[in-house]
Write a protein that holds these residues in place. Structure first.
Motif, short mmCIF file in Angstrom:
data_model
loop_
_atom_site.label_atom_id
_atom_site.label_comp_id
_atom_site.label_asym_id
_atom_site.label_seq_id
_atom_site.Cartn_x
_atom_site.Cartn_y
_atom_site.Cartn_z
N VAL A 1 17.12 91.24 47.65
CA VAL A 1 17.28 91.58 49.07
C VAL A 1 17.78 90.37 49.85
O VAL A 1 18.74 90.46 50.63
CB VAL A 1 15.94 92.10 49.65
CG1 VAL A 1 16.01 92.16 51.16
CG2 VAL A 1 15.62 93.47 49.08
N VAL A 2 17.14 89.22 49.62
CA VAL A 2 17.51 88.03 50.39
C VAL A 2 18.94 87.59 50.08
O VAL A 2 19.72 87.31 50.99
CB VAL A 2 16.51 86.88 50.12
CG1 VAL A 2 17.01 85.58 50.72
CG2 VAL A 2 15.15 87.22 50.69
N THR A 3 19.29 87.58 48.79
CA THR A 3 20.65 87.15 48.46
C THR A 3 21.66 88.12 49.06
O THR A 3 22.73 87.71 49.53
CB THR A 3 20.88 87.06 46.94
OG1 THR A 3 20.45 88.27 46.34
CG2 THR A 3 20.16 85.90 46.33
N ILE B 1 25.41 81.08 47.25
CA ILE B 1 26.06 82.39 47.27
C ILE B 1 27.53 82.25 47.64
O ILE B 1 28.40 82.90 47.07
CB ILE B 1 25.34 83.32 48.27
CG1 ILE B 1 23.98 83.71 47.71
CG2 ILE B 1 26.16 84.54 48.59
CD1 ILE B 1 23.08 84.40 48.69
N PRO C 1 29.81 91.47 52.04
CA PRO C 1 29.28 90.14 51.71
C PRO C 1 29.98 89.01 52.46
O PRO C 1 29.33 88.09 52.95
CB PRO C 1 29.52 90.04 50.20
CG PRO C 1 29.50 91.44 49.73
CD PRO C 1 30.11 92.25 50.84
N ARG D 1 28.78 88.88 56.00
CA ARG D 1 27.42 88.35 56.14
C ARG D 1 27.37 86.84 55.97
O ARG D 1 26.47 86.19 56.46
CB ARG D 1 26.50 89.02 55.11
CG ARG D 1 26.21 90.45 55.48
CD ARG D 1 25.19 91.09 54.57
NE ARG D 1 25.12 92.52 54.84
CZ ARG D 1 24.65 93.41 53.98
NH1 ARG D 1 24.19 93.03 52.82
NH2 ARG D 1 24.62 94.68 54.30
N ARG D 2 28.35 86.27 55.25
CA ARG D 2 28.35 84.82 55.09
C ARG D 2 28.67 84.11 56.40
O ARG D 2 28.49 82.91 56.51
CB ARG D 2 29.37 84.42 54.02
CG ARG D 2 28.90 84.81 52.64
CD ARG D 2 29.90 84.45 51.59
NE ARG D 2 29.64 85.23 50.39
CZ ARG D 2 30.36 85.15 49.29
NH1 ARG D 2 31.37 84.29 49.23
NH2 ARG D 2 30.09 85.88 48.24
N LEU E 1 23.81 96.07 58.14
CA LEU E 1 22.62 96.51 57.40
C LEU E 1 22.40 97.99 57.70
O LEU E 1 21.77 98.70 56.93
CB LEU E 1 21.39 95.69 57.81
CG LEU E 1 21.45 94.22 57.40
CD1 LEU E 1 20.37 93.42 58.10
CD2 LEU E 1 21.32 94.08 55.91
N LEU F 1 20.18 78.54 49.18
CA LEU F 1 20.62 79.86 48.70
C LEU F 1 21.94 80.37 49.31
O LEU F 1 22.86 80.74 48.58
CB LEU F 1 19.49 80.88 48.89
CG LEU F 1 19.63 82.17 48.12
CD1 LEU F 1 19.57 81.91 46.62
CD2 LEU F 1 18.51 83.14 48.50
N MET G 1 20.85 84.73 59.63
CA MET G 1 19.80 85.66 60.02
C MET G 1 18.42 85.04 59.89
O MET G 1 18.10 84.41 58.89
CB MET G 1 19.88 86.92 59.18
CG MET G 1 21.00 87.87 59.62
SD MET G 1 21.05 89.33 58.59
CE MET G 1 22.39 88.89 57.50
N LEU H 1 21.26 89.78 51.84
CA LEU H 1 21.31 89.49 53.28
C LEU H 1 22.25 88.32 53.58
O LEU H 1 22.88 88.28 54.63
CB LEU H 1 19.91 89.14 53.80
CG LEU H 1 18.98 90.32 54.05
CD1 LEU H 1 17.58 89.80 54.37
CD2 LEU H 1 19.49 91.17 55.19
N PHE H 2 22.30 87.38 52.63
CA PHE H 2 23.13 86.20 52.91
C PHE H 2 24.50 86.29 52.25
O PHE H 2 25.14 85.28 51.97
CB PHE H 2 22.38 84.92 52.51
CG PHE H 2 21.30 84.59 53.50
CD1 PHE H 2 21.61 83.96 54.69
CD2 PHE H 2 20.00 84.98 53.27
CE1 PHE H 2 20.64 83.69 55.62
CE2 PHE H 2 19.02 84.71 54.20
CZ PHE H 2 19.33 84.07 55.39
N GLY H 3 24.91 87.53 51.99
CA GLY H 3 26.31 87.73 51.61
C GLY H 3 26.63 87.59 50.14
O GLY H 3 27.76 87.26 49.79
N PRO I 1 18.86 95.71 51.67
CA PRO I 1 17.97 95.16 52.69
C PRO I 1 17.67 96.22 53.76
O PRO I 1 18.53 97.05 54.05
CB PRO I 1 18.77 94.00 53.29
CG PRO I 1 20.01 93.89 52.51
CD PRO I 1 20.16 95.07 51.64
#
Lengths: 320, 230
Positions: free
Chosen positions: A224-226, B106, B75, B78-79, B51, B102, B83, A228-230, A319
């Motif tokens: 979920v967290v990964t 990513i 993705p 979102r980068r 989301l 993290l 958040m 959320l961060f794209g 998420p």
């Protein structure tokens, strides 16, 4: 998109991207192995199941390979007996034998004169008295022929036809029926081996799939967290695919160890049996290419299992 | 920079979370979203990183309507958005620094560079000395600061915070708000949802109030709109 602060990502060069892609793969490979080793018992149990599922078709395969080799070995002991016409003399027979010695398809040609044939017949039977009463030797000269063992069945049949066509030859006899039957049985075993391989391959895929499914559940937060961060799908599924690859690879190696252990346990009785048959047969043991193939096969199945779990479960995790 | 045009969101269960919301947010602005729980603050925030998708209206981000954005581009979107969550969503299976790294990992950044930037981000929230701690050993306020460090580590142009002070006492809440304000002051557009309207008022920024999914009022308290200066 003009951004003052900018996204660090969009400014990465292609080379840097490739480098980071490679390094993510490498770190996934390492982390995946570390994860497996962190729960040694659970991992070992999974791998043991995989190993058994892989060892069964693996050992069946070795068994059929040995049987094929053994039946070939028996074929070398095949001999063709040429019974000449009763009225042909030893001289004529010997000249045929001489001719046959030139034939490259034959390993050995042994001439047996009428008298030798009679002597052998006497030794093997109790017909001494009866034979004595006969006015003349009733046995024809015989030529024993040992064909090369690498002759195909058709070549062998052709050879016999040629031999039978020699004018002085009354009968060219070869008992191949039982070898044909054995080959028939081997064919069935090989076909059933395919079925077993298919079924157990599915079993391996299911076992790995289930293990990876549990792993996905365990790491739901991280996914979920990964996300959320794209993180892309490829990024998220990569570690799970490597989990499957490791399971398959190690399971395959473990299967090889199992097969070797089984063969080691069987070795002594097999050697004794071969000695009893007075045979020079050498049993075939799994070689390096067998090990590599079985391990790669396991790896492929592990990958497929992980892929099936990932494609079924990973994308459901979003998420909230 | 960010325009909501007649945005509506009706969930599949029939609940209408947002009705006809129109809102303009300028680059570099800090906006508070306030209202009772269930007013639609979280839903509104969730529409920005996709989301959730609105059932009506359009959302223009940097000139592009993101409402129909294809899944595979999400993705990358979102980068560009940092958040911060009420439950901070830290991963407890790894040290603080790895949590902060993290988003950089990513985005495919070199590992050493990741670490360097994560340390810089932790320094900004005052937790560099705890980089190797397990997040579980940190206080709630510290955990939230780690969450903020993670949100800003890849220097996103937009920062979203959903009830970032929900679990904190007033003093810590103020600290967190000040911290978010600092990031805004260096040019980050920030949208902060909070039910604590007093706290929002003290920040003297634009406040948007939602009530039952409708935009009730937009008020500016003691500050010019969109100056982006804290």
């Amino acid at each position: 998109m003009a951004r003052q602060t900018g996204a660090a990502t969009s400014r990465l060069s292609r080379v840097a991207r490739l480098r980071s892609w490679t390094s993510h793969h490498i770190s996934c490979i390492k982390e995946s192995l570390t994860r497996l080793l962190k729960t040694p018992l659970a991992s070992l149990l999974t791998m043991a199941v995989l190993a058994m599922a892989l060892a069964l078709p693996g050992s069946l395969y070795m068994l059929t390979q040995n049987m094929i080799a053994l039946s070939g070995h028996w074929q070398t002991d095949t001999q063709i007996s040429l019974y000449l016409h009763e009225d042909s003399g030893d001289l004529a027979a010997e000249s045929i034998a001489l001719d046959l010695r030139q034939d490259k398809r034959l390993v050995r040609v042994q001439f047996m004169s009428r008298d030798q044939a009679l002597d052998e017949f006497r030794e093997m039977t109790d017909f001494d008295e009866a034979l004595d009463k006969l006015a003349h030797n009733p046995l024809p000269p015989v030529i024993l022929i040992y064909p090369r063992n690498d002759l195909a069945a058709e070549a062998l049949t052709r050879l016999i036809e040629e031999l039978a066509a020699i004018p002085q030859v009354e009968l060219a006899q070869l008992d191949l029926e039982w070898i044909k039957r054995l080959n028939g049985i081997l064919g069935i075993i090989q076909r059933s081996l395919l079925v077993v391989v298919g079924l157990l391959a599915i079993a391996v895929i299911l076992v790995v799939g289930n293990t990876i499914r549990l792993e996905i559940e365990n790491r739901r937060d991280e996914i979920v967290v990964t996300r959320l961060f794209g993180a892309t799908h490829a990024f998220i599924r990569r570690p799970f695919l490597y989990d499957g690859i490791w399971f398959g690879l190690l399971g395959g190696l473990l299967a090889c160890i199992l097969i070797y252990t089984a063969l080691w346990a069987l070795d002594a009785p097999v050697v004794r049996l071969i000695e009893l048959y007075n045979s020079s047969f050498q049993p075939i043991y799994p070689d390096i290419s067998f090990i590599v193939t079985l391990t790669l096969f396991g790896t492929l199945l592990g990958y497929l299992g992980a892929w099936s779990a990932v494609s079924q479960h990973l994308y459901k995790i979003e998420p909230e | 920079m960010l325009h909501f045009l007649n945005v509506g969101k009706r969930y599949t269960n029939g609940h209408e979370a947002l009705r006809n919301v129109s809102l303009n947010i300028k680059r570099g602005e800090l906006v508070f979203l306030s209202g009772h729980s269930g007013a639609g603050k979280s839903t509104l925030l969730k529409l920005i990183p996709i989301l959730e998708r609105p059932t009506q209206g359009s959302i223009i981000l940097d000139g592009a309507n993101i409402v129909r954005m294809k899944k595979r581009y999400i993705p990358l979107l979102r980068r560009n958005i940092g958040m911060v969550f009420q439950d901070h969503y830290l991963l407890f299976d790894r040290p603080v620094i790895n949590n902060v790294m993290l988003p950089l990992e990513i985005s495919g950044m070199d590992h050493r560079e990741c670490r360097k930037r994560a340390q810089a981000a932790l320094d900004k929230v005052g937790l560099l000395n705890k980089q190797n701690h397990d997040p579980i050993t940190l206080s709630t306020g510290e955990q939230q600061r780690v969450g903020i460090a993670r949100a800003v580590v890849n220097r996103p142009p937009i920062l979203l915070a959903d009830e970032p002070t929900g679990n904190l006492d007033p003093k810590l809440s103020q600290e967190i708000m000040n911290l978010l304000g600092e990031f805004n002051s260096v040019g980050v557009t920030a949208i902060i949802a909070t039910h604590d309207i007093q706290l929002a008022r003290r920040m003297r920024r634009r406040i948007v109030i939602l009530h039952q999914g409708k935009l009730l009022e937009t008020s500016i308290v003691d500050a010019a709109p969109g100056t982006g200066h804290g």
